[in-house]
Design a protein around this motif. Structure first.
Motif, short mmCIF file in Angstrom:
data_model
loop_
_atom_site.label_atom_id
_atom_site.label_comp_id
_atom_site.label_asym_id
_atom_site.label_seq_id
_atom_site.Cartn_x
_atom_site.Cartn_y
_atom_site.Cartn_z
N LYS A 4 0.87 -1.17 -0.11
CA LYS A 4 -0.15 0.00 -0.01
C LYS A 4 0.89 1.10 -0.04
N HIS A 5 2.18 1.03 0.33
CA HIS A 5 3.02 2.32 0.53
C HIS A 5 4.33 1.82 0.34
N ALA A 6 5.33 2.71 -0.13
CA ALA A 6 6.72 2.50 -0.03
C ALA A 6 7.40 3.79 0.74
N HIS A 7 8.61 3.25 1.45
CA HIS A 7 9.14 4.34 1.94
C HIS A 7 10.64 4.41 1.53
N VAL A 8 11.33 5.23 0.73
CA VAL A 8 12.44 5.17 0.08
C VAL A 8 13.55 5.84 0.93
N SER A 9 14.51 4.97 1.41
CA SER A 9 15.72 5.61 2.13
C SER A 9 16.75 5.86 1.23
N GLY A 10 17.89 6.59 1.80
CA GLY A 10 19.00 6.98 0.64
C GLY A 10 18.42 7.98 -0.18
N ALA A 11 18.20 9.10 0.28
CA ALA A 11 17.68 10.13 -0.53
C ALA A 11 18.75 11.29 -0.30
N SER A 12 19.46 11.11 0.51
CA SER A 12 20.57 12.29 0.67
C SER A 12 21.66 11.99 -0.22
#
Ligand code: F3S
Length: 401
Positions: free
Chosen positions: A42-50
């Motif tokens: 239902k949802h994704a949260h992406v790390s590694g955006a820095s």
């Protein structure tokens, strides 16, 4: 791996090259870990955006996906970036170079083009996302920030693998992930228990250190059962962030917190006493009088901000710099509650969208002494050679007067 007809079509490229690529990666990883099928999320949260964390290689990868026409199939949020987007030099001592801004802006552009909601926080569970999406117990998501993964599985009862940043991205594009580990109720059943013989609520610093202690001795792939007095936003967040930092575990089953039935029997129970925790707290304590107090790794809860305000008011302020990092959503709540004004009165710096670890702070910190209530912040700052220790919020304030 079994794929539905639609998943096969996706893999074969009928829905475009980006979805095909996403399915290819997910199927490969799924097969490598023995997953039998995919599961809708239902949802994704992406790390590694820095940009500081993923560098040029990560930037190019995101730009390539965006130029391939990748679009998220489910709502997607992202982790913190290298600086506060509205106030890039909000972190004391820290300078943000033109290169960082350029790289970071390219990453944000690529993620926006794919349809991400730029929450830029590692605590999506403190934002409006769970209620807006109606995320409920037993829902499946694909989160890629270890502390948030552990919080989702252990506190919210929302089930997720511990995805790497690129995998959460692929899952967001495909709207699915491989059915593995915490997505399977059998996997989530603990076999070993940890009984913590401390008859009082643990504060956030103690809970983090306890999380590290349990993660260090837990030997199974499945979750530990933890019988300890861990309650409230700060302690739960810090405990689970430490579990995620000191091990590859995606969850812990906490008695009275985790919304699943506890196992009817355990194979082993390990006891942890007050003196064991005291010894670790002492060993990890700040190496001198703090020059900088840091609260907000993972991004601060309102409860921690209130606690900090209470202690600063009780003691009439401190000589150290005080930094609080938190999500934009919670900053607004803290503002409405008058907390921001109260704390700014003591010189506290609020930092949104970023933190001391994913920003260039450590390059500029020199040999100042840092005190934090977060085991996770301690771990990463110490690894970069900084002089840092863990302490309770009350003790950090007391030590810095
Ligand atoms: Fe969040 Fe930064 Fe800590 S991204 S979990 S505050 S290292």
């Amino acid at each position: 791996m079994y794929l539905t007809r639609e998943e096969e079509k996706m893999l074969e490229g009928e829905y475009g090259p980006a979805k095909s690529k996403a399915m290819e990666v997910l199927v490969k990883v799924g097969e490598a870990v023995g997953a039998e099928r995919m599961i809708r999320i239902k949802h994704a949260h992406v790390s590694g955006a820095s940009y500081l964390t993923i560098g040029e290689a990560g930037r190019r990868f995101l730009e390539e996906m965006a130029s391939m026409g990748a679009k998220f199939s489910v709502p997607v949020t992202v982790n913190p970036i290298s600086y506060d987007a509205e106030s890039p030099e909000a972190i004391p001592l820290t300078r943000i170079s033109r290169d960082i801004v350029e790289g970071q802006e390219a990453i944000i552009r690529a993620l926006s083009l794919m349809g991400a909601e730029l929450k830029m926080t590692c605590t999506p569970y403190y934002t409006d996302i769970p209620s807006k999406l109606g995320l409920a117990r037993g829902d499946h998501v694909a989160w890629g920030e270890s502390s948030a993964v552990a919080y989702a599985n252990s506190v919210l009862g929302i089930w997720t693998n511990r995805e790497g940043g690129p995998l959460a991205l692929m899952a967001g594009i495909a709207g699915r992930t491989y059915y593995y580990g915490p997505h399977d109720s059998e996997w989530r059943r603990p076999k070993t228990g940890y009984r913590v013989k401390i008859e009082r609520p643990l504060d956030s610093a103690e809970a983090g250190v306890l999380g590290y202690m349990i993660a260090r001795i837990h030997r199974e792939e499945g979750p530990p059962l933890v019988d300890a007095w861990i309650g409230g936003e700060g302690p739960l967040k810090e405990f689970l962030a430490a579990i995620g930092t000191a091990s590859s575990l995606p969850m812990a089953h906490i008695t009275g917190v985790t919304p699943e039935a506890p196992p009817s029997r355990l194979y082993e129970v390990v006891e942890i006493g007050a003196e064991d925790l005291d010894m670790e707290m002492e060993r990890l304590s700040p190496p001198g009088r703090p020059d900088l107090i840091y609260v907000g790794c993972p991004h601060s809860s309102l409860e921690e901000v209130r606690e900090l305000a209470r202690h600063l008011e009780m003691r009439g302020g401190v000589k150290a710099e005080v930094v609080v990092s938190l999500s934009r959503d919670l900053y607004l709540k803290a503002l409405r509650e008058g907390l921001v004004e109260r704390l700014k009165g003591f010189g506290v710096k609020f930092v949104r969208d970023t933190c001391l670890i994913v920003s260039p702070f450590s390059k500029f910190a020199g040999d100042i002494v840092i005190a934090t209530n977060s085991y996770k912040a301690y771990y990463y700052l110490a690894k970069r050679g900084l002089r840092v220790g863990v302490a309770r919020i009350s003790d950090m304030v007391e030590l810095s007067r």
